[in-house]
Design an enzyme around this catalytic site. Structure first.
Site, PDB file in Angstrom:
ATOM      1  N   LYS A 208       0.829  -1.209   0.000  1.00  0.00           N
ATOM      2  CA  LYS A 208       0.000   0.000   0.000  1.00  0.00           C
ATOM      3  C   LYS A 208       0.862   1.258   0.000  1.00  0.00           C
ATOM      4  CE  LYS A 208      -3.719   0.314   2.676  1.00  0.00           C
ATOM      5  NZ  LYS A 208      -4.597   0.582   3.846  1.00  0.00           N
ATOM      6  N   HIS A 382      -3.138 -38.080  10.037  1.00  0.00           N
ATOM      7  CA  HIS A 382      -1.909 -38.845  10.268  1.00  0.00           C
ATOM      8  C   HIS A 382      -0.846 -37.974  10.925  1.00  0.00           C
ATOM      9  CE1 HIS A 382      -3.200 -42.406   7.932  1.00  0.00           C
ATOM     10  NE2 HIS A 382      -3.949 -41.506   7.316  1.00  0.00           N
ATOM     11  N   LYS A 491       9.261  -4.667  14.146  1.00  0.00           N
ATOM     12  CA  LYS A 491       9.822  -3.986  12.976  1.00  0.00           C
ATOM     13  C   LYS A 491      10.746  -2.846  13.396  1.00  0.00           C
ATOM     14  CE  LYS A 491       5.922  -4.725   9.773  1.00  0.00           C
ATOM     15  NZ  LYS A 491       4.933  -4.027   8.937  1.00  0.00           N
TER      16      LYS A 491
END
Length: 522
Positions: A208, A382, A491
């Protein structure tokens, strides 16, 4: 918009009493034995989706109290505020209008929307961008020289498109190979590039802001590879899905498709971020995807509480999380094409509702979002189903099955369907071997979602159903489901640590981080 946190309603106390009186000891086997109509009572049709809720620890009285909880918490008013374009994402001051992305230009406008010139203006922009994006998708599809399309994004710019492209592979007739790169770990991109030729590849850069560090790092490396291999026409071989047209132009990209602040990343596959889906399945099928989602939007917006499937699922999630104390939910899609659906739903729900404070910033006195996890059946049988059947913790399971197969391999699909039915049955009925290793306690709840066929429309409806279900539980908990501040801290710290890997400067770091830094540099 009247909104009351769920624990501050009379219904909350009534549900606590109901749980102590009968909910805690509720036994599904006894419930079915006592009520021959239980399946009919606790199942329903919604657009493109049939839902069986009868194998959940729920009776009519509890369901009625849950409906009271929704009414008293103001879920319906909150829903209407979202559709009307109010800024319900208060921490970011934004509207929440992903439903507008799939609203037909000619669709009737509800009363709240009709009064809003903002809604009308935004809808016009949506369809202008959609038309341009789909036209570009058809150009790429028709270009025989293009054999590979690489989507570079992360989070909502990757998970939704990748999930949908895989899910709708039966409709992908364009002859293009679709690739997705999201991880800043260079091993991912490095493994893709040898499969490509610059003259036959289109790169889609999905960000964006055009600043997302993982995406732009991969984009820069893709561009460097393209040029090193003799590629010269960046404008032809790169397109950007972004609102930052200037940054895209500086990169060399002239083909851009934007979207709006009111489109959250995890709700963005319906926007220009869906371009890889459109290239894979074509414009007509992409419009079918939007139409299926819109049908579920209208169901959520107009259906009474008692037959509103997103509301019923969201209420069930609160009942399990806050009263039964179930801490996770397993997603088991019995269709190979839905293999990325659990990962997509992890972001949708855990990024939306993984919050510890309500919309006013007050610490929640109860648990919110459960952990979502899963794999396609029958592989999961499984692997982790052992724990679902005989583990110490009860985990509600959400089975997703598709009635129609899109292959002609004899015997496979009946076996697949037999397995999903058997697993749901086994979780509920169990097996008696008191004290033995073969004892199954049973009474383990599950929800069964059934599609007649896996098509663009049914996938759109299924995803919109999950979006609205997350809205309902978040609304009940009183949180803002549309921000994601928890994504940011790591971040920020990474930007501080990255230059330290070169310099070795450990000043101000905690002992563990400093020690690991030194070891990585050694």
């Amino acid at each position: 918009m009247a909104r009351t946190r769920c624990d501050r309603t009379p219904a909350w106390g009534a549900l606590q009493a109901a749980y102590k009186a009968s909910g805690q000891a509720f036994d599904l086997r006894n419930a079915f034995a006592a009520d021959a109509q239980r399946f009919a009572t606790f199942s329903q049709e919604a657009p493109y989706v049939f839902a069986d809720l009868s194998k959940n620890r729920l009776d009519a009285q509890t369901q009625g109290l849950l409906f009271d909880l929704a009414r008293q918490s103001g879920v319906l008013e909150h829903r209407d505020a979202m559709f009307a374009g109010e800024k319900i994402n208060a921490t970011e001051g934004r509207e929440v209008l992903h439903t507008l992305l799939r609203k037909p230009a000619s669709a009737p406008t509800n009363t709240a929307q009709a009064a809003s010139t903002f809604i009308a203006d935004e809808l016009a922009k949506v369809h202008s961008t959609l038309d341009a994006m789909l036209a570009y998708a058809e150009i790429v599809r028709a270009d025989g020289a293009i054999t590979d399309v690489v989507n570079i994004g992360i989070g909502g710019s990757d998970l939704g498109p990748q999930m949908a492209v895989l899910a709708l592979d039966a409709f992908a007739t364009s002859g293009k190979r679709m690739h997705f790169v999201s991880n800043v770990d260079g091993h991912e991109l490095a493994a893709k590039l040898p499969q490509l030729k610059p003259e036959s590849t289109v790169f889609l850069i999905a960000s964006k802001t055009f600043t997302t560090i993982e995406t732009m790092t991969n984009a820069a490396s893709a561009k460097a590879w393209f040029e090193s291999q003799g590629g010269s026409d960046i404008a032809r071989h790169f397109a950007a899905l972004t609102t930052n047209v200037a940054a895209a132009n500086a990169f060399g990209i002239t083909t851009t498709f934007g979207f709006w602040d009111w489109v959250g990343g995890r709700y963005s596959m319906w926007s220009a971020i869906g371009l890889p889906i459109a290239i894979a399945i074509g414009a007509a099928c992409f419009r079918d995807l939007l139409a299926g989602a819109h049908a579920m939007d209208e169901h959520f917006r107009t259906a009474p509480l008692e037959s509103n499937l997103p509301v019923r699922l969201g209420l069930l999630d609160v009942w399990y999380r806050n009263f039964h104390g179930f801490s996770s939910r397993s997603i088991a899609p019995y269709h190979s094409a839905l293999r990325r659906l659990p990962a997509y739903l992890q972001q949708l729900e855990m990024e939306s509702n993984g919050k510890r404070v309500d919309a006013a910033g007050e610490a929640l006195p109860f648990d919110s979002c459960p952990v979502l996890w899963g794999e396609p059946g029958t592989n999961g049988q499984h692997a982790y189903f052992q724990m679902l059947h005989q583990g110490t913790e009860v985990v509600p399971v959400e089975f997703i099955a598709v009635k129609k197969a899109r292959h002609d391999l004899k015997g496979h699909h009946p076996m697949l369907l037999a397995n999903v039915l058997a697993q749901a049955q086994a979780l509920m009925v169990g097996k008696s071997d008191i004290g033995g290793h073969k004892h199954f306690t049973g009474n383990r709840p599950s929800t069964f979602l059934l599609l007649d066929d896996l098509t663009p429309a049914s996938l759109g409806a299924l995803i919109a159903l999950q979006e609205h279900r997350v809205f309902v539980s978040g609304s009940l908990w009183g949180i803002n489901s549309f921000d994601q501040w928890g994504v940011e801290l790591g971040k920020v710290l990474a930007k501080d640590i990255e230059p330290r890997l070169a310099s070795g400067d450990a000043t101000g770091l905690d002992g563990s981080t400093a020690g690991l830094l030194a070891r990585l540099r050694a």
